[in-house]
Design a protein around this motif. Structure first.
Motif, PDB file in Angstrom:
ATOM      1  N   GLU A  84      29.678  38.496  35.172  1.00  0.00           N
ATOM      2  CA  GLU A  84      28.837  38.755  34.140  1.00  0.00           C
ATOM      3  C   GLU A  84      28.572  40.560  34.619  1.00  0.00           C
ATOM      4  N   ASN A  85      29.495  41.452  34.446  1.00  0.00           N
ATOM      5  CA  ASN A  85      29.291  42.894  35.485  1.00  0.00           C
ATOM      6  C   ASN A  85      30.142  43.264  33.530  1.00  0.00           C
ATOM      7  N   GLY A  86      31.394  42.995  33.029  1.00  0.00           N
ATOM      8  CA  GLY A  86      31.623  43.016  32.317  1.00  0.00           C
ATOM      9  C   GLY A  86      32.709  43.775  32.602  1.00  0.00           C
ATOM     10  N   GLN A  87      33.040  43.421  33.700  1.00  0.00           N
ATOM     11  CA  GLN A  87      34.864  43.316  34.762  1.00  0.00           C
ATOM     12  C   GLN A  87      35.427  42.390  34.921  1.00  0.00           C
ATOM     13  N   TYR A  88      36.631  42.843  34.533  1.00  0.00           N
ATOM     14  CA  TYR A  88      37.878  41.260  34.527  1.00  0.00           C
ATOM     15  C   TYR A  88      38.011  41.466  36.173  1.00  0.00           C
ATOM     16  N   PRO A  89      37.868  40.174  36.391  1.00  0.00           N
ATOM     17  CA  PRO A  89      38.152  39.855  37.482  1.00  0.00           C
ATOM     18  C   PRO A  89      39.478  39.852  37.936  1.00  0.00           C
ATOM     19  N   LEU A  90      40.013  40.373  39.506  1.00  0.00           N
ATOM     20  CA  LEU A  90      41.133  40.387  39.353  1.00  0.00           C
ATOM     21  C   LEU A  90      41.248  39.451  40.564  1.00  0.00           C
ATOM     22  N   ILE A  91      42.354  38.230  40.352  1.00  0.00           N
ATOM     23  CA  ILE A  91      43.429  37.338  40.526  1.00  0.00           C
ATOM     24  C   ILE A  91      44.319  36.922  41.450  1.00  0.00           C
ATOM     25  N   VAL A  92      45.092  38.166  41.425  1.00  0.00           N
ATOM     26  CA  VAL A  92      45.972  37.997  42.516  1.00  0.00           C
ATOM     27  C   VAL A  92      46.610  39.090  42.411  1.00  0.00           C
ATOM     28  N   LYS A  93      46.364  39.875  43.960  1.00  0.00           N
ATOM     29  CA  LYS A  93      47.546  41.168  43.820  1.00  0.00           C
ATOM     30  C   LYS A  93      48.699  40.803  45.230  1.00  0.00           C
ATOM     31  N   THR A  94      49.869  41.500  44.725  1.00  0.00           N
ATOM     32  CA  THR A  94      51.104  41.291  46.096  1.00  0.00           C
ATOM     33  C   THR A  94      51.643  42.556  45.784  1.00  0.00           C
ATOM     34  N   ASP A  95      52.362  42.393  47.051  1.00  0.00           N
ATOM     35  CA  ASP A  95      53.624  44.029  46.717  1.00  0.00           C
ATOM     36  C   ASP A  95      55.324  43.683  47.028  1.00  0.00           C
ATOM     37  N   GLN A  96      54.829  41.588  46.712  1.00  0.00           N
ATOM     38  CA  GLN A  96      56.359  41.582  46.922  1.00  0.00           C
ATOM     39  C   GLN A  96      56.700  42.185  45.677  1.00  0.00           C
TER      40      GLN A  96
END
Length: 304
Positions: A84-96
């Motif tokens: 709703e804020n026009g941002q693309y949600p982050l689904i997952v983040k990893t440093d692998q």
């Protein structure tokens, strides 16, 4: 992961009160019960389609068809649907470095960061596991400083700034990163960069252009033609330095290079000619001096 949502049918139970009848009263007609509600009305079970998840295997290289990067990567996966804020949600983040992600079928934006180098790709996951390899087209830049005494990696008062050679709308170069550690490898996208090396806090500044090659480390040594200069004001030659002295160092053209206050101010100055001006208790003293690259010196002014 499959999600199961329990479904409960709502059952309404109506209890009718029991009425007492006299023995000689005629029995009433039996109560007619309404037929059961047909399927499709409130209370009917809802059919849910199970969520399907597939494996997304990610890897990255520095050059096309090069070896796989084994460490130092940060992966981010974003939804392609803005909130709703026009941002693309982050689904997952990893440093692998080589992650195997379990994601629902659909489209995603995959972003890989390797230091300052990065790459982005749109991927679609269907009914089969997916493997994606991103080419970062990146290399390394390692900066060194030569202060007239040979290459050194233990100098504490040399700092670098790395800029893009591309100009913004105001004609300025975009700052990429500050570098405080000499000899540290910077991970950068392949291309040309502008390096500014500052030795000390005065005018010992050197600028250079460097080029980073994909899959390689570029070593660049910045040569500073400068030296440390310590100034002091004394009542007699070789005497004690006078405290609370205000200092100005000027170029031969009269431009101010550095200002300071103290008995023993020390500054790194680029090679060349200068004039030192000392002010103490309302009196002004001056002296011209020369700086040779790599040769530290002391400039003494006698208050006479």
């Amino acid at each position: 992961m499959k999600r199961f949502i329990p479904i409960f049918a709502a059952i309404a139970i109506v209890v009718a009160p029991i009425t007492a009848f006299a023995q000689d009263a005629a029995p009433e007609e039996p109560v007619q019960l309404a037929p059961e509600q047909p399927d499709g009305t409130v209370g009917s079970p809802t059919q849910l389609a199970p969520t399907t998840e597939m494996t997304l295997a990610l890897s990255a290289t520095l050059v096309e068809e090069g070896p796989t990067i084994g460490s130092g990567l940060v992966w981010r996966v974003y939804s392609t649907q803005p909130n709703e804020n026009g941002q693309y949600p982050l689904i997952v983040k990893t440093d692998q470095a080589l992650p195997n992600l379990q994601l629902s079928t659909g489209s995603y934006v995959v972003h890989a960061a390797y230091g300052r180098a990065q790459a982005t790709r749109l991927v679609s996951i269907d009914t089969e596991p997916l493997a994606e390899s991103l080419n970062l087209n990146a290399g390394g830049l390692r900066l060194w400083a030569d202060l007239g005494r040979g290459v050194s990696n233990v100098v504490s008062n040399v700092a670098f700034k790395v800029y893009s050679t591309e100009k913004d709308e105001y004609g300025e170069s975009t700052a990429i990163t500050d570098v405080a550690s000499i000899g540290k490898v910077l991970r950068l996208s392949a291309g040309a960069y502008h390096v500014v090396s500052q030795y000390g806090n005065a005018n010992a500044t050197v600028r250079a252009d460097v080029k980073v090659e994909p899959g390689k480390i570029t070593d660049a040594t910045i040569i500073h033609r400068a030296a440390n200069v310590t100034m002091k004001l004394v009542n007699e030659a070789g005497g004690e330095a006078l405290a609370n002295t205000t200092w100005n160092v000027l170029t031969p053209g009269g431009d101010t290079v550095i200002e300071s206050i103290g008995a023993f101010p020390t500054h790194v100055l680029a090679a060349g000619d200068y004039e030192a001006i000392a002010r103490h208790e309302g009196q002004v003293y001056n002296k011209t001096f020369n700086v040779e690259p790599g040769i530290d010196r002391e400039v003494e002014l006698v208050a006479q």
